[in-house]
Design a protein around this motif. Sequence first.
Motif, mmCIF file in Angstrom:
data_model
loop_
_atom_site.group_PDB
_atom_site.id
_atom_site.type_symbol
_atom_site.label_atom_id
_atom_site.label_comp_id
_atom_site.label_asym_id
_atom_site.label_seq_id
_atom_site.Cartn_x
_atom_site.Cartn_y
_atom_site.Cartn_z
ATOM 1 N N LEU A 22 -7.511 27.825 40.015
ATOM 2 C CA LEU A 22 -7.595 26.758 41.000
ATOM 3 C C LEU A 22 -8.773 25.845 40.705
ATOM 4 O O LEU A 22 -9.806 26.284 40.204
ATOM 5 C CB LEU A 22 -7.778 27.344 42.408
ATOM 6 N N TYR A 58 -11.287 22.903 42.580
ATOM 7 C CA TYR A 58 -11.756 22.348 43.848
ATOM 8 C C TYR A 58 -12.762 21.239 43.561
ATOM 9 O O TYR A 58 -13.459 21.253 42.550
ATOM 10 C CB TYR A 58 -12.465 23.410 44.696
ATOM 11 N N GLN A 79 -16.122 19.457 45.362
ATOM 12 C CA GLN A 79 -17.098 19.643 46.431
ATOM 13 C C GLN A 79 -18.066 18.470 46.440
ATOM 14 O O GLN A 79 -18.857 18.291 45.522
ATOM 15 C CB GLN A 79 -17.856 20.957 46.247
ATOM 16 N N ALA A 95 -17.959 21.034 52.287
ATOM 17 C CA ALA A 95 -17.173 22.160 51.802
ATOM 18 C C ALA A 95 -16.224 21.745 50.668
ATOM 19 O O ALA A 95 -15.795 20.605 50.588
ATOM 20 C CB ALA A 95 -16.371 22.743 52.952
ATOM 21 N N PRO A 96 -15.890 22.686 49.782
ATOM 22 C CA PRO A 96 -14.930 22.393 48.711
ATOM 23 C C PRO A 96 -13.557 22.025 49.267
ATOM 24 O O PRO A 96 -13.125 22.566 50.280
ATOM 25 C CB PRO A 96 -14.843 23.705 47.942
ATOM 26 N N PHE A 135 -9.440 21.518 48.059
ATOM 27 C CA PHE A 135 -8.488 21.974 47.055
ATOM 28 C C PHE A 135 -7.933 20.807 46.245
ATOM 29 O O PHE A 135 -7.584 19.764 46.793
ATOM 30 C CB PHE A 135 -7.361 22.716 47.772
ATOM 31 N N MET A 183 -3.571 24.112 41.859
ATOM 32 C CA MET A 183 -3.384 25.513 41.523
ATOM 33 C C MET A 183 -2.470 25.575 40.314
ATOM 34 O O MET A 183 -1.424 24.923 40.279
ATOM 35 C CB MET A 183 -2.747 26.292 42.676
ATOM 36 N N LEU A 209 -15.295 22.655 40.956
ATOM 37 C CA LEU A 209 -15.311 24.113 40.868
ATOM 38 C C LEU A 209 -13.979 24.624 40.348
ATOM 39 O O LEU A 209 -12.916 24.183 40.778
ATOM 40 C CB LEU A 209 -15.572 24.721 42.252
ATOM 41 N N PHE A 214 -15.267 32.407 41.122
ATOM 42 C CA PHE A 214 -15.609 31.022 40.846
ATOM 43 C C PHE A 214 -16.512 30.894 39.628
ATOM 44 O O PHE A 214 -17.344 31.770 39.349
ATOM 45 C CB PHE A 214 -16.334 30.404 42.046
ATOM 46 N N GLY A 215 -16.372 29.771 38.939
ATOM 47 C CA GLY A 215 -17.341 29.384 37.923
ATOM 48 C C GLY A 215 -18.552 28.739 38.584
ATOM 49 O O GLY A 215 -18.603 28.582 39.815
ATOM 50 N N GLN A 216 -19.533 28.353 37.740
ATOM 51 C CA GLN A 216 -20.779 27.799 38.283
ATOM 52 C C GLN A 216 -20.614 26.372 38.783
ATOM 53 O O GLN A 216 -21.440 25.864 39.530
ATOM 54 C CB GLN A 216 -21.902 27.787 37.231
#
Lengths: 114, 112
Positions: free
Chosen positions: A34, A36, A38, A42-43, A45, A48, A88, A104-106
């Motif tokens: 997925l 996102y 940000q 908040a993130p 969507f 997907m 993200l 999640f990635g960084q």
Amino acid sequence: EDKVVQSPLSLVVHEGDTVTLNCSYEVTNFRSLLWYKQEKKAPTFLFMLTSSGIEKKSGRLSSILDKKELFSILNITATQTGDSAIYLCAVEKPGSSNTGKLIFGQGTTLQVKP
Amino acid sequence: EAQVTQNPRYLITVTGKKLTVTCSQNMNHEYMSWYRQDPGLGLRQIYYSMNVEVTDKGDVPEGYKVSRKEKRNFPLILESPSPNQTSLYFCASRVTANNEQFFGPGTRLTVL
């Protein structure tokens, strides 16, 4: 150990440029990936992805997944200052209750200058 | 309006003083989750719940508790907060079969 790695960590471009954000992963029992966005909150969507090679597209954003090489890219064409955000990437795998657990990635911080 | 709400939005507290961050969603979602976000580490899942009375540990559950007594609420409990729990916390919810996850506005917690 499961991990999701995004690159670059930050990026500065000018309006009109095209950018490609990368997300690679090593996750057992992959279910989906997925993306996102940000901003100062908040993130939200974006996409997907579950199948290799099928591009998802929304306006100037598009994304594709390669399950053989274990990575995904997010493309943004004709960037605008409103695209400035942290992007993200997250990979879902089944949890112990068979409900998705997200790793999640960084994040990649994108700044688009006028 | 469909939303996830969190309270409080900002909290400064001291080490060892128990606190609860509330999370509520009005979308009848089965799946709820808590994350913390720290610079350079991205979002890390603390706990998640697939339905009432069903909870599971995420990647960083130590020092946290959750409960899911009602479908709409998923509070995060810090029994004895420590400075390393200073972070930005997000609650999120989604329909189990659909991966569009809705995030709350975030709670910025500082533990002195």
